[in-house]
Design an enzyme around this catalytic site. Structure first.
Site, PDB file in Angstrom:
ATOM      1  N   GLU A   5       0.824  -1.198   0.000  1.00  0.00           N
ATOM      2  CA  GLU A   5       0.000   0.000   0.000  1.00  0.00           C
ATOM      3  C   GLU A   5       0.863   1.255   0.000  1.00  0.00           C
ATOM      4  O   GLU A   5       1.695   1.433   0.899  1.00  0.00           O
ATOM      5  CB  GLU A   5      -0.878   0.056   1.255  1.00  0.00           C
ATOM      6  CG  GLU A   5      -1.740  -1.147   1.501  1.00  0.00           C
ATOM      7  CD  GLU A   5      -2.550  -0.987   2.783  1.00  0.00           C
ATOM      8  OE1 GLU A   5      -3.749  -1.281   2.748  1.00  0.00           O
ATOM      9  OE2 GLU A   5      -1.979  -0.568   3.817  1.00  0.00           O
ATOM     10  N   CYS A   6       0.682   2.110  -0.962  1.00  0.00           N
ATOM     11  CA  CYS A   6       1.274   3.442  -0.962  1.00  0.00           C
ATOM     12  C   CYS A   6       2.785   3.366  -0.736  1.00  0.00           C
ATOM     13  O   CYS A   6       3.531   2.994  -1.628  1.00  0.00           O
ATOM     14  CB  CYS A   6       0.576   4.320   0.069  1.00  0.00           C
ATOM     15  SG  CYS A   6       0.772   6.084  -0.221  1.00  0.00           S
ATOM     16  N   GLY A   7       3.264   3.706   0.462  1.00  0.00           N
ATOM     17  CA  GLY A   7       4.686   3.620   0.728  1.00  0.00           C
ATOM     18  C   GLY A   7       5.230   2.213   0.581  1.00  0.00           C
ATOM     19  O   GLY A   7       6.410   2.016   0.258  1.00  0.00           O
ATOM     20  N   SER A  61      -0.174  -0.781  -5.094  1.00  0.00           N
ATOM     21  CA  SER A  61      -0.820   0.450  -5.541  1.00  0.00           C
ATOM     22  C   SER A  61      -0.708   1.494  -4.445  1.00  0.00           C
ATOM     23  O   SER A  61      -0.159   1.238  -3.368  1.00  0.00           O
ATOM     24  CB  SER A  61      -2.292   0.197  -5.872  1.00  0.00           C
ATOM     25  OG  SER A  61      -3.051   0.037  -4.686  1.00  0.00           O
TER      26      SER A  61
END
Length: 399
Positions: free
Chosen positions: A269-271, A357
């Site tokens: 997720e993200c980072g 993502s």
């Protein structure tokens, strides 16, 4: 604990609230932005995801905390307007940042004139604001004197606000079953923690653990996922602030590449997506996916719907949240994502055993999702390595 108002229907946020309230006498829900601010909606509806939306859906009491700088009696009209739009009166109004006792009395006059209860006023300068950064968040353990700041804030509230009256007017919440689903297998699940990976939903961990996950936390700044992990969940955070340290952790890169090659399930997720990239700025990362991360000038943020993902993540649309300054150069846009208006926001990478993502997923959307994820992870490749240090790592898990 995050109470996510964007979860569909009343049961989603109510289940989250039930989890957060376990073992407590009082639950305080802090709103985000203004009371009425949320996702786009028709004029006839409250904005989804707003504080007002939660108040109405869950039957919560609410308090108006209003900035009094530059106004006085007019705050009464502001508070009354919020109550009219919401359709529910607040327990009372607290005025923040008043300039003097005389100013506070003028605010009280305006609040009581419209028939609302004045609970108190906090003077400007009673305690300084907290440090901010590009996502607006600085973790408490990174702040010098955070405990002292909290003590000053607590004293200011105790001395300035009629807490006994407030608690006396509040009503009890009806009990709700949080629906923690047990799984049929026990599976080691590695979860990233630490300064570079603090953005996570604690409810996800509770649901995974109840479903049979043996949580194995690791800090990407100095550790790698335990080799026994059958699912690796890479949380978001501030990897861009720790590029050099993350680049120097070559064992982390080696394990992520080897795990992906073996077919170990991964949710990034993200980072966490950035850890799988080729690089963050000038700093090399694991290179599991062929994208490069750069820091953009403007943030991407908002509620999203994920329509399709690997394994059980693809069986129904899932609510998600996006908030980041990183930009993925070369992102193939393989995920079917729409924003709160239904506008396509394709992005990320999906493989049979990998979801990478900028989306933050919330397992509270479906109580059956965590057990399904644990079963999906168990169906992956067998591992022969022991859970070296797993229990010691578990004790390091953040509260």
């Amino acid at each position: 604990f995050n109470l996510v108002a964007f979860l569909p229907g009343e049961p989603g946020p109510a289940r989250s609230l039930a989890l957060a309230a376990r073992g407590t006498d009082i639950v305080v829900v802090e709103g985000v932005l203004g009371l009425l601010d949320g996702a786009p909606s028709p004029a006839s509806q409250l904005a989804p995801g707003s504080g007002a939306d939660l108040v109405r859906r869950l039957g919560l009491d609410w308090i108006a905390v209003l900035d009094a700088r530059g106004s006085a009696q007019s705050l009464g009209a502001v508070a009354l307007g919020l109550a009219v739009v919401l359709g529910r009166r607040p327990l009372g109004v607290v005025a923040n940042r008043v300039a003097s006792q005389r100013h506070a009395e003028l605010v009280r006059e305006g609040i009581e004139r419209v028939g609302l209860r004045f609970l108190g006023a906090i003077e400007e300068g009673r305690f300084a604001g907290l440090e901010r950064r590009h996502l607006g968040l600085v973790d408490p353990d990174e702040l010098t004197g955070a405990e002292a700041w909290l003590a000053r804030a607590a004293s200011a509230v105790e001395e300035s606000v009629e807490l006994d009256a407030l608690l006396g007017a509040a009503h009890a919440l009806a009990p709700v079953d949080p629906q923690l689903r047990a799984g049929s297998v026990s599976v080691p699940v590695a979860v990233s923690i630490g300064p570079s990976a603090r953005f996570r939903y604690e409810e996800n961990l509770l649901r995974l653990e109840a479903a049979g996950a043996e949580l194995l936390p690791f800090d990407p700044l100095e550790e790698a996922p335990p080799p026994a992990a059958r699912l690796i969940w890479l949380h978001g955070g501030y990897p861009e602030l720790f590029g050099a340290e993350l680049a120097a952790n070559e064992p982390l890169h080696d394990v992520l590449r080897a795990s992906a090659a073996r077919g170990v399930a991964m949710v990034a997720e993200c980072g966490g997506y950035a850890l799988l990239a080729e690089r963050i700025g000038e700093h090399p990362m694991a290179g599991v996916v062929s994208v490069r991360m750069e820091l953009a000038k403007r943030a991407e943020l908002g509620y999203r719907w994920l329509r399709g993902g690997p394994g059980p993540l693809g069986r129904r649309p899932l609510p998600a949240h996006e908030f980041h300054y990183l930009r993925a150069v070369g992102d193939p846009g393989e995920l079917d994502v729409v924003d709160a208006r239904g506008t396509p926001r394709r992005g990320g990478i999906v493989r049979p055993r990998v979801l990478a993502s900028f989306l933050h997923l919330h397992l509270g959307a479906d109580p059956e999702l965590a057990p399904a994820l644990v079963a999906w992870a168990a169906a992956g490749p067998a591992v022969s390595s022991a859970r070296d240090g797993a229990r010691a790592l578990r004790r390091r898990m953040l509260p």
